[in-house]
Design an enzyme around this catalytic site. Structure first.
Site, mmCIF file in Angstrom:
data_model
loop_
_atom_site.group_PDB
_atom_site.id
_atom_site.type_symbol
_atom_site.label_atom_id
_atom_site.label_comp_id
_atom_site.label_asym_id
_atom_site.label_seq_id
_atom_site.Cartn_x
_atom_site.Cartn_y
_atom_site.Cartn_z
ATOM 1 N N ALA A 190 89.036 -86.627 -15.449
ATOM 2 C CA ALA A 190 90.355 -86.011 -15.285
ATOM 3 C C ALA A 190 91.075 -86.203 -16.615
ATOM 4 O O ALA A 190 90.769 -87.134 -17.363
ATOM 5 C CB ALA A 190 91.103 -86.706 -14.156
ATOM 6 N N GLY A 204 86.361 -87.932 -13.083
ATOM 7 C CA GLY A 204 86.502 -86.699 -12.305
ATOM 8 C C GLY A 204 85.361 -85.722 -12.557
ATOM 9 O O GLY A 204 85.047 -84.893 -11.698
ATOM 10 N N GLU A 237 82.620 -86.836 -10.391
ATOM 11 C CA GLU A 237 82.984 -86.475 -9.012
ATOM 12 C C GLU A 237 82.748 -84.986 -8.741
ATOM 13 O O GLU A 237 82.312 -84.607 -7.657
ATOM 14 C CB GLU A 237 84.442 -86.855 -8.755
ATOM 15 C CG GLU A 237 84.645 -88.358 -8.815
ATOM 16 C CD GLU A 237 86.105 -88.752 -8.776
ATOM 17 O OE1 GLU A 237 86.825 -88.477 -9.754
ATOM 18 O OE2 GLU A 237 86.525 -89.317 -7.763
ATOM 19 N N GLU A 272 87.180 -95.279 -14.135
ATOM 20 C CA GLU A 272 88.619 -95.285 -13.835
ATOM 21 C C GLU A 272 89.233 -96.678 -13.923
ATOM 22 O O GLU A 272 90.405 -96.827 -14.270
ATOM 23 C CB GLU A 272 88.877 -94.697 -12.435
ATOM 24 C CG GLU A 272 88.696 -93.190 -12.341
ATOM 25 C CD GLU A 272 87.256 -92.756 -12.101
ATOM 26 O OE1 GLU A 272 86.340 -93.603 -12.146
ATOM 27 O OE2 GLU A 272 87.044 -91.549 -11.859
#
Ligand code: DAK
Length: 257
Positions: free
Chosen positions: A63, A108, A111, A131
């Site tokens: 992300a 992300g 993911e 993270e």
């Protein structure tokens, strides 16, 4: 456009195109992904979608950390909800989604790849859920999907150490289905996708539905669902065509009916 969509027959290729930021996921990329994934899901002529990243250095490096700086809890939650919505659509779709990973596939990005039906990667790719380095937890389903894929203990190890998982290890632990030479992953995956697209469309979509739903069901209910689907396939033109073509020693012509 931050995500390019290219269609070749029944195969779509979605390329995340922010190479200057290692294809990091911001709201714009997620919205573009959402739009293209809807299109792919709703267009019955598209049977397989390949997700990849532009530039060769990263599938997606996570992300967008800079966009998340200073985000308030409510905004973070809706950012997370958007990601979950987009990723869940890929799982519930009758289209098969395959991640073609070169380079970094982190946070992300990992993911997003995990929400695909499987992952093909280069031997030089790097996976991870880093993270905790940022004082965060995965926000796009990583804790759930990673644990289902590699097991609880290994997922916990990867998420709490933030360690990088290289291609060979990713293959060994089942995070990745196949490794290819660097630079060849997309082409090999597109070839695989064209192969899938030549099979019975209803059959492929039902395999996906049964396997995905079956994992969340007690075995008996999964078995019952499979029996029902098996019976229903005999009422399809494709089922009859496939068996006739085999008996007549010719290639089947499936129509998705
Ligand atoms: N976000 C923003 N920019 C990124 C980025 C990222 N994740 N990853 C790389 N970039 C940018 C770099 O800042 C740099 O931009 P400039 O500084 O040149 O402007 C450019 O891409 C090139 O990166 P590097 O110069 O760093 O390249 P290197 O080859 O040296 O290193 C690297 C590559 C991938 C190892 C490194 O860039 C890196 O460590 N990147 C961060 C990886 C990371 O920590 N990823 C996980 C992000 S956290 C949630 C929702 C989701 C999530 C959490 C919560 N909720 C809504 C609650 C998920 C979180 C994450 O994914």
């Amino acid at each position: 456009m931050t995500v390019d969509l290219q269609i070749d027959g029944a195969v779509a290729t979605l390329t995340i195109n922010r190479p200057e930021a290692m294809n990091a996921l911001n709201a714009e990329v997620l919205s573009a992904l959402d739009q293209h994934i809807r299109r792919v899901d709703e267009d019955a002529s598209i049977r397989v979608a390949v997700l990849t990243g532009a530039g060769g250095k990263a599938f997606v490096a996570g992300a967008d950390i800079k966009a998340m700086q200073g985000m308030k809890p409510e905004t973070a939650r809706s950012f997370s909800e958007l990601g979950h919505r987009v990723f869940a659509r890929m799982e519930s779709s009758g289209t098969v989604f395959i991640a073609a990973v070169e380079g970094y596939c982190l946070g992300g990005g990992c993911e997003l790849a995990l929400a695909c039906d499987w992952i093909n990667a280069s031997g030089k790719s790097t996976f991870g859920q880093p993270e905790v380095n940022l004082g965060l937890v995965p926000g796009f389903g990583g804790t759930i999907r990673l644990a289902r894929k590699v097991g609880q203990a290994r997922a916990l190890q990867y998420c709490s150490t933030a360690e990088f998982v290289r291609g060979e290890e990713a293959l060994r632990v089942g995070l990745v289905n196949a490794l290819y030479e660097p630079g060849e992953v997309l082409t090999k995956t597109q070839e695989q996708a064209q192969g899938i697209a030549s099979k019975g469309p209803l059959a492929v979509a039902n395999c996906k539905r049964l396997i995905r739903a079956g994992l969340d069901l007690p075995q008996e209910r999964g078995n019952a669902m499979e029996q029902q689907a098996f019976g229903l396939m005999f009422g399809t033109a494709d089922g009859q065509e496939g068996m006739n073509a085999y008996a007549e020693k010719r290639a089947a012509e499936f129509k998705g009916e």
